[in-house]
Write an enzyme that holds these catalytic residues in place. Structure first.
Site, short mmCIF file in Angstrom:
data_model
loop_
_atom_site.label_atom_id
_atom_site.label_comp_id
_atom_site.label_asym_id
_atom_site.label_seq_id
_atom_site.Cartn_x
_atom_site.Cartn_y
_atom_site.Cartn_z
N HIS A 1 3.21 3.48 0.63
CA HIS A 1 1.95 2.76 0.37
C HIS A 1 1.41 2.19 1.67
CE1 HIS A 1 3.06 -1.51 0.92
NE2 HIS A 1 4.26 -1.14 0.51
N CYS A 2 0.11 1.92 1.69
CA CYS A 2 -0.51 1.15 2.77
C CYS A 2 -1.25 -0.01 2.10
CB CYS A 2 -1.40 2.02 3.64
SG CYS A 2 -2.74 2.87 2.78
N TRP A 3 -2.36 -0.45 2.67
CA TRP A 3 -3.05 -1.61 2.10
C TRP A 3 -3.82 -1.23 0.83
CZ3 TRP A 3 -3.70 -6.06 0.44
CH2 TRP A 3 -4.93 -6.65 0.19
#
Length: 336
Positions: free
Chosen positions: A91-93
């Site tokens: 995941h990222c933001w």
């Protein structure tokens, strides 16, 4: 690469490694418990890319980003390999370019990749919505030194579902509460750690917590959880002042005197000048029980006011001492 919703992500995260592609600064501010930080950009690089994106556009930002990432591609793969799983969660933001880019690279190398739709933001939204549902909370209340944390831990050994908020916050909850613990997590991380505990529980059974203020040290409880706690049934543990003094002296009396004195001065306005100076003199003379008695009078008064506001939620008063703590724990866990 498969993009999955937060529910599926959470159901898989204990079986497979989670990679957080955000910058080290973002990860440190708050992350999914257990996630490994594998950032595409360090803090400075992230700031540079963000500025270019705003001022020169997406294409220019991508080109600069690729130049920065290029030398690290092999390192990223080797770190992923070191986790010992061919299936990874990423995941990222917001589920954007950073997670997609790393997913593409690792999938090209041969990993099976699951990407969190909506990224870490989706996780935080899930956290808030989780505590909007009814939960079978039970609250252990009691004045300072009433061994509430010890009681909860004893209940846990007997099979109860308990959340030690002070333990997760690394703070004992009073002006003296920071001296026995390591540095506190951010409020965001504290909240993530709370959710992690709840995710392991059966929501059909009671979940026990200690009565707490909204802020423990500097860490904030999740607002909807705090509201649920205020409305939940309370079990008021009653311990004699004499025994509470022994508990407090045993727990805090060996701390450095300068720290105890500083904490006493921190609540000088609430103690009153005369009581504050008297307590400090007792600490300087090693008379910890006398100092604790003065300080405890303030905390008892403040606690009494707080409990009066929640009097309708108190369903039972339970006398307790060191000798019957285990017995009290056994009786509480039978409550449905």
């Amino acid at each position: 690469m498969q993009v999955i919703e937060i529910d599926q992500f959470l159901s898989n995260k204990n079986d497979f490694p989670v990679l957080d592609t955000r910058s080290p600064g973002e990860h440190a501010a708050g992350h999914i418990p257990g996630a490994v930080n594998l950032p595409l950009f360090d803090n400075d690089q992230r700031a540079i890319i963000g500025t270019i994106y705003k001022e020169e556009g997406r294409e220019k930002a991508i080109k600069v980003g690729l130049k920065l990432i290029g030398p690290k591609l092999v390192d990223l793969i080797e770190i992923a390999e070191s986790l010992g799983s061919k299936k990874l969660l990423i995941h990222c933001w917001r589920g954007g370019m950073r997670s997609s880019s790393l997913a593409w690279l690792l999938e090209l190398y041969g990993f099976e990749i699951l990407v969190l739709k909506g990224g870490y933001k989706a996780y935080r939204n899930y956290l808030l919505s989780f505590f909007d549902q009814p939960l079978k909370l039970k609250i252990v209340a009691g004045t300072t030194g009433s061994m509430k944390t010890s009681l909860l831990k004893e209940m846990e050994t007997k099979g109860a579902q308990i959340v030690d908020l002070e333990g997760l916050a690394h703070h004992q909850g009073s002006a003296f509460g920071s001296h026995k613990e390591e540095s506190q997590p951010s409020s965001e991380q504290f909240q993530n750690d709370i959710l992690e505990k709840f995710l392991y529980f059966s929501l059909e059974k009671p979940i026990w917590l200690e009565d707490e203020s909204f802020i423990i040290g500097k860490a904030h409880i999740i607002a909807p959880l705090y509201q649920l706690m205020q409305e939940s049934p309370r079990y008021h543990i009653v311990v004699s002042k004499e025994q509470r003094l022994k508990v407090l002296v045993n727990g805090y009396g060996s701390l450095p005197k300068d720290k105890l004195i500083k904490s006493t001065y921190d609540i000088a306005k609430k103690l009153g000048k005369e009581n504050c100076e008297l307590a400090v003199n007792h600490i300087e003379n090693g008379e910890m029980s006398q100092a604790a008695s003065i300080i405890l009078s303030y905390y008892d008064k403040a606690y009494g006011k707080g409990l009066n506001k929640k009097a309708k939620t108190v369903v039972r008063e339970i006398p307790m001492n060191l000798d019957n703590l285990s017995e009290v724990a056994a009786s509480l866990i039978k409550i449905e």
